[in-house]
Design a protein around this motif. Sequence first.
Motif, PDB file in Angstrom:
ATOM      1  N   ASP A  32       0.822  -1.203   0.000  1.00 37.91           N
ATOM      2  CA  ASP A  32       0.000   0.000   0.000  1.00 37.91           C
ATOM      3  C   ASP A  32       0.864   1.264   0.000  1.00 37.91           C
ATOM      4  N   MET A  33       1.957   1.244   0.755  1.00 36.90           N
ATOM      5  CA  MET A  33       2.833   2.411   0.797  1.00 36.90           C
ATOM      6  C   MET A  33       3.481   2.656  -0.568  1.00 36.90           C
ATOM      7  N   MET A  34       3.933   1.575  -1.210  1.00 37.09           N
ATOM      8  CA  MET A  34       4.570   1.735  -2.515  1.00 37.09           C
ATOM      9  C   MET A  34       3.566   2.191  -3.572  1.00 37.09           C
ATOM     10  N   ARG A  35       2.348   1.661  -3.485  1.00 35.78           N
ATOM     11  CA  ARG A  35       1.337   1.979  -4.503  1.00 35.78           C
ATOM     12  C   ARG A  35       0.724   3.354  -4.292  1.00 35.78           C
ATOM     13  N   HIS A  36       0.454   3.730  -3.042  1.00 32.58           N
ATOM     14  CA  HIS A  36      -0.290   4.958  -2.780  1.00 32.58           C
ATOM     15  C   HIS A  36       0.580   6.129  -2.331  1.00 32.58           C
ATOM     16  N   LEU A  37       1.857   5.882  -2.003  1.00 28.31           N
ATOM     17  CA  LEU A  37       2.710   6.966  -1.531  1.00 28.31           C
ATOM     18  C   LEU A  37       3.937   7.168  -2.413  1.00 28.31           C
ATOM     19  N   VAL A  38       4.749   6.132  -2.571  1.00 28.89           N
ATOM     20  CA  VAL A  38       6.052   6.312  -3.219  1.00 28.89           C
ATOM     21  C   VAL A  38       5.889   6.544  -4.718  1.00 28.89           C
ATOM     22  N   TYR A  39       5.152   5.676  -5.399  1.00 30.69           N
ATOM     23  CA  TYR A  39       4.953   5.856  -6.840  1.00 30.69           C
ATOM     24  C   TYR A  39       4.283   7.195  -7.173  1.00 30.69           C
ATOM     25  N   PRO A  40       3.184   7.578  -6.493  1.00 28.35           N
ATOM     26  CA  PRO A  40       2.602   8.900  -6.795  1.00 28.35           C
ATOM     27  C   PRO A  40       3.548  10.057  -6.506  1.00 28.35           C
ATOM     28  N   ALA A  41       4.369   9.938  -5.445  1.00 32.56           N
ATOM     29  CA  ALA A  41       5.304  11.026  -5.134  1.00 32.56           C
ATOM     30  C   ALA A  41       6.340  11.189  -6.242  1.00 32.56           C
ATOM     31  N   VAL A  42       6.898  10.079  -6.715  1.00 35.26           N
ATOM     32  CA  VAL A  42       7.883  10.154  -7.791  1.00 35.26           C
ATOM     33  C   VAL A  42       7.237  10.667  -9.076  1.00 35.26           C
ATOM     34  N   ALA A  43       6.019  10.211  -9.358  1.00 34.80           N
ATOM     35  CA  ALA A  43       5.317  10.692 -10.556  1.00 34.80           C
ATOM     36  C   ALA A  43       5.055  12.195 -10.473  1.00 34.80           C
ATOM     37  N   ALA A  44       4.647  12.672  -9.303  1.00 29.69           N
ATOM     38  CA  ALA A  44       4.405  14.107  -9.141  1.00 29.69           C
ATOM     39  C   ALA A  44       5.689  14.910  -9.330  1.00 29.69           C
ATOM     40  N   LEU A  45       6.798  14.395  -8.778  1.00 32.10           N
ATOM     41  CA  LEU A  45       8.069  15.090  -8.941  1.00 32.10           C
ATOM     42  C   LEU A  45       8.490  15.147 -10.404  1.00 32.10           C
ATOM     43  N   MET A  46       8.295  14.055 -11.157  1.00 34.81           N
ATOM     44  CA  MET A  46       8.629  14.061 -12.573  1.00 34.81           C
ATOM     45  C   MET A  46       7.760  15.051 -13.344  1.00 34.81           C
ATOM     46  N   LEU A  47       6.477  15.114 -13.009  1.00 37.62           N
ATOM     47  CA  LEU A  47       5.601  16.059 -13.699  1.00 37.62           C
ATOM     48  C   LEU A  47       6.013  17.500 -13.413  1.00 37.62           C
ATOM     49  N   VAL A  48       6.424  17.778 -12.174  1.00 34.79           N
ATOM     50  CA  VAL A  48       6.895  19.119 -11.843  1.00 34.79           C
ATOM     51  C   VAL A  48       8.145  19.464 -12.655  1.00 34.79           C
ATOM     52  N   LEU A  49       9.079  18.512 -12.753  1.00 35.75           N
ATOM     53  CA  LEU A  49      10.286  18.753 -13.536  1.00 35.75           C
ATOM     54  C   LEU A  49       9.967  18.932 -15.019  1.00 35.75           C
ATOM     55  N   LEU A  50       9.013  18.152 -15.535  1.00 37.79           N
ATOM     56  CA  LEU A  50       8.617  18.316 -16.926  1.00 37.79           C
ATOM     57  C   LEU A  50       7.948  19.662 -17.159  1.00 37.79           C
ATOM     58  N   TRP A  51       7.100  20.088 -16.208  1.00 36.39           N
ATOM     59  CA  TRP A  51       6.452  21.396 -16.345  1.00 36.39           C
ATOM     60  C   TRP A  51       7.482  22.517 -16.305  1.00 36.39           C
ATOM     61  N   ASP A  52       8.451  22.386 -15.406  1.00 36.44           N
ATOM     62  CA  ASP A  52       9.507  23.395 -15.337  1.00 36.44           C
ATOM     63  C   ASP A  52      10.313  23.425 -16.625  1.00 36.44           C
ATOM     64  N   LYS A  53      10.560  22.252 -17.192  1.00 36.52           N
ATOM     65  CA  LYS A  53      11.316  22.200 -18.451  1.00 36.52           C
ATOM     66  C   LYS A  53      10.527  22.832 -19.587  1.00 36.52           C
ATOM     67  N   ALA A  54       9.199  22.621 -19.579  1.00 32.97           N
ATOM     68  CA  ALA A  54       8.367  23.171 -20.651  1.00 32.97           C
ATOM     69  C   ALA A  54       8.219  24.685 -20.542  1.00 32.97           C
ATOM     70  N   THR A  55       8.285  25.221 -19.332  1.00 31.43           N
ATOM     71  CA  THR A  55       8.083  26.663 -19.149  1.00 31.43           C
ATOM     72  C   THR A  55       9.384  27.445 -19.212  1.00 31.43           C
ATOM     73  N   ARG A  56      10.527  26.766 -19.234  1.00 26.55           N
ATOM     74  CA  ARG A  56      11.796  27.493 -19.364  1.00 26.55           C
ATOM     75  C   ARG A  56      11.953  27.998 -20.794  1.00 26.55           C
ATOM     76  N   GLY A  57      12.362  29.223 -20.917  1.00 28.96           N
ATOM     77  CA  GLY A  57      12.555  29.793 -22.248  1.00 28.96           C
ATOM     78  C   GLY A  57      13.963  29.665 -22.755  1.00 28.96           C
TER      79      GLY A  57
END
Length: 352
Positions: free
Chosen positions: A173-198
């Motif tokens: 449950d911890m891996m499915r509901h905590l660790v995987y979503p946390a890593v996915a959220a961090l990757m999305l933040v990095l992708l958003w930052d990469k997309a918004t950098r000029g």
Amino acid sequence: MDARAIGFLEVMITLAVVGVLSFLVYLVSQHGRRAAGALGDAPGGGSGPRWYEFALATILLALAAAVLLWQLYPPESGAGTGGDWRGGARAQIFFAVMALVGVLALAVFLIVTLSRGRRAAPRAAADVAADDPPETTAGHESPAVARGLALLVLAFGFLLVNWLWVERGVQYDMMRHLVYPAVAALMLVLLWDKATRGWSAGNGTESFREWLFCDAFALLLVLGYLNLRGWEKVEDYGALFWDLLALVLLLAVFWVVDRSQARIRFLLAHAAIALLPVLLLIWRFVHEVAAPEEISWWSTIWPFLILSLIFFVLEIIAVVASAGRGLLPALKDLLFVVLYAVLLIVAIPAAA
């Protein structure tokens, strides 16, 4: 002589042939460099790799790929003698790991052979002193090793707490509901930052390659989550270490590709993608998940592993030849991502 002994002899003969050919490539390259040095074609202590060295390296790579495909592709029923020794999960893990080790050894050999003579001539002390900017006082910077060890200590503490006090169902449950979503959220933040950098530190082709691998890592993370979600025996979950290793690998290489300008960052990306099928095989072995007997060979991990290893070595040649810059490496990575996607489209419905 049984099937295991015959299989062992086949592998040893294959290693011997590849080793002899590698030695011949080394001798030819050394002879060519000595001849170039004698003719005065190597100012500054050496010259770049020559066309025949790349040709020999490519031939060696093609031979190794053909032999690897021959060893791993299952023979037809009643044909050959190697079907039994490749059937077990332990044997598959062993040969997957040995394939990675062999490709890494071949990579080291190619780097050492092809990079000889690329060193520039040493600069005079006066020139160095004139070109170097004056030193400025800056704040204290923590060493990269210390920062990496701090993260490793955190990961080790997480594993230790789970192994000592947490039940397997709670680990799942911890891996499915905590660790995987946390890593996915961090990757999305990095992708958003990469997309918004000029701006981009690299040129257009390097930025294109970065986007290819970053998007690929995000999609591979989704596939890893779906693989975890498909596990039904929650109380028997025992692959916490392997799931965490895959997540740390994806996140670390994602950051290196996106945030650093290391020359080998795309090589690390290819190595990480090559390692993921092996981790999946170990994950299934830990949970005793047997593949259906009627499943196609193209739905197993072997096409993905072979494709990743081939492009891993091609990336080594590209780095040594042109420092990984230019249009050709970008087209190579685009071809790799397309072929990998095609394999996924073919494999996932059949495996399901």
